[in-house]
Design an enzyme around this catalytic site. Structure first.
Site, PDB file in Angstrom:
ATOM      1  N   THR A 121       0.870  -1.233  -0.040  1.00  0.00           N
ATOM      2  CA  THR A 121      -0.003   0.005   0.142  1.00  0.00           C
ATOM      3  C   THR A 121       0.771   1.210  -0.026  1.00  0.00           C
ATOM      4  O   THR A 121       2.121   1.206   0.545  1.00  0.00           O
ATOM      5  CB  THR A 121      -1.024  -0.005   1.183  1.00  0.00           C
ATOM      6  N   ASP A 122       0.103   2.410  -0.556  1.00  0.00           N
ATOM      7  CA  ASP A 122       0.896   3.610  -0.563  1.00  0.00           C
ATOM      8  C   ASP A 122       1.346   4.110   0.949  1.00  0.00           C
ATOM      9  O   ASP A 122       1.756   5.172   1.039  1.00  0.00           O
ATOM     10  CB  ASP A 122       0.257   4.748  -1.413  1.00  0.00           C
ATOM     11  N   GLU A 123       0.418   3.547   1.856  1.00  0.00           N
ATOM     12  CA  GLU A 123       0.250   4.175   3.309  1.00  0.00           C
ATOM     13  C   GLU A 123       1.561   3.756   3.986  1.00  0.00           C
ATOM     14  O   GLU A 123       2.167   4.311   4.771  1.00  0.00           O
ATOM     15  CB  GLU A 123      -0.681   3.598   4.270  1.00  0.00           C
ATOM     16  N   TYR A 145      -1.631  -0.482  11.172  1.00  0.00           N
ATOM     17  CA  TYR A 145      -1.940  -1.155   9.791  1.00  0.00           C
ATOM     18  C   TYR A 145      -0.604  -1.054   8.929  1.00  0.00           C
ATOM     19  O   TYR A 145       0.015  -1.904   8.448  1.00  0.00           O
ATOM     20  CB  TYR A 145      -3.244  -0.511   9.161  1.00  0.00           C
ATOM     21  N   LYS A 149       2.234  -3.328   7.375  1.00  0.00           N
ATOM     22  CA  LYS A 149       2.449  -3.562   6.245  1.00  0.00           C
ATOM     23  C   LYS A 149       3.643  -3.153   5.608  1.00  0.00           C
ATOM     24  O   LYS A 149       4.464  -3.974   4.733  1.00  0.00           O
ATOM     25  CB  LYS A 149       1.574  -2.853   5.449  1.00  0.00           C
TER      26      LYS A 149
END
Ligand code: NAD
Ligand code: DAU
Length: 339
Positions: A121-123, A145, A149
């Protein structure tokens, strides 16, 4: 090609499985724990196709992984806990699945020498005020989260670096489209708007997300799987950015709901202000997004409007208790615009 798709009963995974079976003729085994977010209904239309197999189990369970990976040429791992708000309230499962689960899968791929794609993810890059993240941007995750990741991404890279595993990472921006669980912004707002329920906007609603239609992300992952270089990460971002409040206003227009439903509520702790991905590296592999946000949002609203059989069981089950805890109010139930 025979694929093991972990987390294939979730939102993006099920869209990916459909694409690979129907457009690429791949054989697909899905390994999925069927958490609250995983639903066999998401694969109902393709479950009878030749080459499809379903194994229920967690990626942290070595026996289930051994059963599922038999005969596979490649593994694509979608399996994850995916909701930031839940990771703030109860991080345990995030740590178990992203750390232990990714480790067990990587070991199984290493033992059998199969290609491995980690869906990320970009997060993991954190928030960016201006410009866009590239693959060499620093990892600076904000929530349990995104931190777990990012940890999984680092472990994947280490398996390439240390053991020579053909491992790749594909980082997506905010997905939307059919089969997304209604805890996420777009499906939650669409269903609340259709039912005349309040539309809870966190903080000032000016946070910006980089939206990608789910089929575009699924195609991007396919490109990385087929054409990406082992050891590399690829950003797969959407063509448009939008502030949350503008997304909500557009959903109000598309559903015909009242703007009075908008309710500003307490902000998410540690809320990232803006995400933006530069995807030149994935574009150089021949991938490009096809669906602009306006068109994709229209399609998405139509899908939810036309598929009450998909969301009715969710809105009448455990989800009601989740919603009450999260928003401090009961969910309504009156459908404003039935077909
Ligand atoms: P989702 O929550 O809809 O689905 C997750 C799936 O994983 C479910 O089917 C669930 O049952 C399964 N699962 C969870 N824990 C498991 C475990 N331990 N073992 C086996 N299966 C397990 O999620 P999604 O939105 O489809 O996201 C899929 C992947 O894409 C995730 O890795 C996520 O981090 C990543 N991603 C999501 C987005 C987004 O906007 N939704 C954007 C970029 C990347
Ligand atoms: O960027 C990719 C990520 O996008 C994925 O990795 C995650 O798995 C996925 O959940 C998503 O994370 P976000 O936190 O961006 O998505 P969410 O739909 O939860 O929220 C989108 C924005 O909307 C965010 O700024 C918070 C806000 N929001 C969300 C909800 C659920 C609201 O204002 N009100 C809400 O009720």
């Amino acid at each position: 090609m025979k694929l093991l798709v972990c987390g294939g009963a979730g939102f993006i995974g099920s869209n990916f499985v459909r694409l690979r079976l129907l457009e690429h003729g791949n054989a697909v085994t899905v390994l999925d724990k069927l958490t609250y977010a995983g639903r066999e209904e998401n694969l109902e239309d393709v479950a009878g196709l030749p080459g499809f197999r379903f194994v229920r189990g967690g990626i942290e369970d070595a026996d289930a992984v051994a059963e599922a990976i038999a005969g596979a040429d490649a593994v694509v791992n979608f399996a994850a806990e995916t909701h930031v708000d839940r990771s703030i309230a109860e991080p345990d499962a995030f740590i178990r699945t992203h750390a232990m689960g990714t480790f067990v899968l990587l070991e199984a791929a290493r033992e059998r020498g199969v290609r491995y794609v980690q869906v990320s993810t970009d997060e993991v890059y954190g928030s960016i005020d201006e410009g866009s993240f590239t693959e060499s941007s620093r990892l600076a995750p904000s929530s349990p989260y995104s931190a777990t990741k990012a940890g999984a991404d680092l472990l994947v890279s280490s398996y390439h670096h240390t053991y020579g595993l053909e491992a790749l990472i594909c980082r997506g921006s905010n997905n939307y489209g059919p089969f997304q669980y209604p805890e996420k912004l777009i499906p939650l707002m669409v269903l609340n708007a259709l039912h005349g329920d309040p539309l809870p906007v966190y903080g000032d609603g000016r946070q910006v997300r980089n939206w990608i239609y789910v089929e575009d992300f699924a195609r991007g992952i396919g490109h990385v799987l087929e054409h990406g270089a082992p050891g590399e990460a690829y950003n797969v971002g959407g063509p448009d950015e939008a502030a949350n409040i503008d997304v909500v206003r557009r959903i109000i227009e598309l559903t015909g709901a009242s703007p009075d439903l908008i309710e500003y509520v307490a902000d998410r702790p540690g809320h990232d202000r803006r995400y933006s991905l530069g995807s030149e590296k994935a574009r150089a592999l021949g991938w490009a997004p096809r669906v602009r946000f306006d068109e994709g949002l229209e399609r998405t609203v139509a899908w939810y409007r036309d598929n009450p059989a998909w969301w009715e069981p969710i809105r009448s089950g455990d989800y009601r208790a989740y919603y009450e805890r999260q928003y401090g109010r009961a969910l309504g139930g009156r459908l404003e615009t039935p077909d």
